[in-house]
Design an enzyme around this catalytic site. Structure first.
Site, PDB file in Angstrom:
ATOM      1  N   ARG A  16      -3.894   0.282  -5.429  1.00 19.10           N
ATOM      2  CA  ARG A  16      -3.387   1.054  -6.441  1.00 19.10           C
ATOM      3  C   ARG A  16      -3.037  -0.101  -7.466  1.00 19.10           C
ATOM      4  NH1 ARG A  16       0.505   4.613  -3.247  1.00 19.10           N
ATOM      5  NH2 ARG A  16       2.028   4.733  -4.984  1.00 19.10           N
ATOM      6  N   LYS A  51      10.381   3.306 -12.247  1.00 26.70           N
ATOM      7  CA  LYS A  51      10.683   3.838 -13.603  1.00 26.70           C
ATOM      8  C   LYS A  51      11.404   5.090 -13.644  1.00 26.70           C
ATOM      9  CE  LYS A  51       6.434   4.024 -14.450  1.00 26.70           C
ATOM     10  NZ  LYS A  51       5.173   3.606 -13.781  1.00 26.70           N
ATOM     11  N   ARG A  66      -1.933   5.071 -20.811  1.00 22.44           N
ATOM     12  CA  ARG A  66      -2.669   4.464 -19.938  1.00 22.44           C
ATOM     13  C   ARG A  66      -3.650   3.704 -20.301  1.00 22.44           C
ATOM     14  NH1 ARG A  66      -1.055   8.033 -15.362  1.00 22.44           N
ATOM     15  NH2 ARG A  66       0.125   6.602 -14.108  1.00 22.44           N
ATOM     16  N   ARG A 121       4.033  10.687   2.093  1.00 24.24           N
ATOM     17  CA  ARG A 121       2.820  10.481   1.323  1.00 24.24           C
ATOM     18  C   ARG A 121       1.888   9.439   2.149  1.00 24.24           C
ATOM     19  NH1 ARG A 121       4.361   9.292  -5.114  1.00 24.24           N
ATOM     20  NH2 ARG A 121       2.132   8.359  -4.782  1.00 24.24           N
ATOM     21  N   ARG A 172       9.607   3.591   1.385  1.00 26.58           N
ATOM     22  CA  ARG A 172       9.414   4.848   0.977  1.00 26.58           C
ATOM     23  C   ARG A 172       8.560   5.541   1.814  1.00 26.58           C
ATOM     24  NH1 ARG A 172       7.714   5.690  -5.269  1.00 26.58           N
ATOM     25  NH2 ARG A 172       5.509   5.756  -4.431  1.00 26.58           N
TER      26      ARG A 172
END
Ligand code: IMP
Ligand code: MG
Length: 372
Positions: free
Chosen positions: A328, A196, A271, A316, A310
């Site tokens: 998630r 996105k 959201r 992260r 990634r």
């Protein structure tokens, strides 16, 4: 007289002329003078730059003795703990025991007004009044008094008679209103890792839109110690989710800052259904709407491997563990995917295949954006 003019990149239509403005000013002068009487010598304070024409024409018809001065409101970033600092520049008069009447050209959200009140509250003046030539009641949401209002107008950007768009337009004798025909408000949607952010930064350039990412707004408000930032932080510090009402107010604030944009790409918002409904209601007040929810559709397995990839470089920790990543997704599916239904019901859902090269996906998105 020209009916349509172009300033910078935008077109404006003539809205009303000098006669209507002068009538409003005559009425304002009468109301102020009726309240203050013949013997009071007020000091009128114009807020620069926009108010200079209004102040000049106001003073010209004020029937008894008065003084006039101008100030500029300056905002700058203070230290971590003081956040945004506001200051009046140019005030040299002693206002002790004076009747002060502030003259504003236009009040929109009321953010400027609340800064002005903050400053004058602490001065040892006799009384404070405020008059504004133009007022946008649909945007103004502050519980602050406005003593005198000249002309109420809808929530549309105007120029002329002192008001500018990026520096130009102040010299126009009439008021002109921004032409806003092809506003595009788009919700960009998709699970974590769908791309996105990458696509939004390409599309905002192409369509001249403002990209609003909820995460960025949160960070900015907290960093600047805004009222909403402090409120949001208090929930986060306690380990609680920031309530929808706070998120919604932050978003509205951000939208209202971009008065002349051709539209928005919302990213990370809405959201929840509650947020989606609030967004619809807010845009409806402006005579606008969400044109479409554009969703990047990517199969879950592909996303998991992208995020793991990634994670090798992003550092992260939540990118490095497959079960955390799947978690998630579950969260996304249960809470957020109901929004797909919400926009489908309004015939506004557009799914786009999110597999392929960045260029390929941009091409697909453009096909949809062009239709909206
Ligand atoms: P507020 O703080 O949102 O009430 O906005 C006040 C300031 O924003 C004004 O003093 C203007 O400088 C600017 N502003 C708000 N609406 C307009 C508009 O329609 N045309 C030009 N400037 C505007
Ligand atoms: Mg102003």
């Amino acid at each position: 007289m020209k009916q349509t003019i172009k300033i910078h990149d935008k077109f404006f239509n003539r809205y009303f002329g000098a006669e209507k403005i002068q009538k409003a000013i005559d009425s304002l002068v009468q109301q102020v003078h009726d309240d203050l009487g013949d013997d009071e010598i007020p000091i009128f304070i114009g807020i620069l730059n926009g108010s200079f024409m209004f102040v000049a024409d106001f003073i010209r018809v004020y029937p008894t003795n008065c003084e006039v001065t101008f100030v500029k409101l300056a905002s700058y970033e203070g230290t971590e703990s003081t956040g945004q600092v506001n200051e009046l520049v140019g005030l040299t008069e002693d206002l002790t025991n004076r009747t002060v009447v502030i003259l504003e050209d236009i009040i929109d959200t009321g953010n400027t007004l609340s800064k002005i009140y903050d400053i004058f509250e602490h001065l040892p003046i006799k009384q404070l009044k405020l008059a504004t030539l133009f007022f946008k009641p649909d945007v103004f949401k502050k519980a602050l008094p406005i003593d005198y209002i000249g002309i109420s107008i809808p929530d549309r950007f105007i120029i002329g008679y002192g008001l500018d768009y990026d520096g130009l337009g102040r010299n126009l004798k009439s008021i002109y209103q921004l032409k806003t025909e092809n506003i595009k408000n788009i919700v960009l949607f998709g699970p974590p890792g769908a791309g996105k952010g990458t696509q939004a930064s390409i599309l905002k350039e192409k369509y001249d839109l403002i990209h609003i990412s909820t995460g960025d707004i949160f960070r900015k408000n907290i960093k600047n110690n805004t009222e909403l930032g402090i409120l949001a932080k208090s929930f986060m510090d306690d380990g609680d989710l920031v309530p929808d009402s706070v998120t919604i107010e932050m978003l509205k604030d951000e939208v209202n800052k971009h008065r002349t944009t051709a539209g928005f790409i919302f990213d990370g918002f809405p959201r929840t259904i509650l947020q989606a409904e609030a967004l619809d209601a807010f845009l409806a007040e402006k005579g606008e709407q969400i044109n479409g929810m554009v969703a990047l559709e990517v199969p879950e397995d592909e996303l998991v491997s992208r995020i793991l990839e990634r994670g090798k470089t992003s550092g992260r920790p939540d990118d490095q563990n497959e079960s955390k990543i799947r978690n998630r997704f579950n969260e996304y599916k249960t809470k957020t995917e109901v929004l797909k239904e919400y926009y489908e019901k309004q015939d506004k859902y557009y799914g786009v295949n999110g597999l392929g090269s960045i260029d390929d996906i941009t091409c697909e998105l453009i096909k949809v954006f062009d239709k909206l």
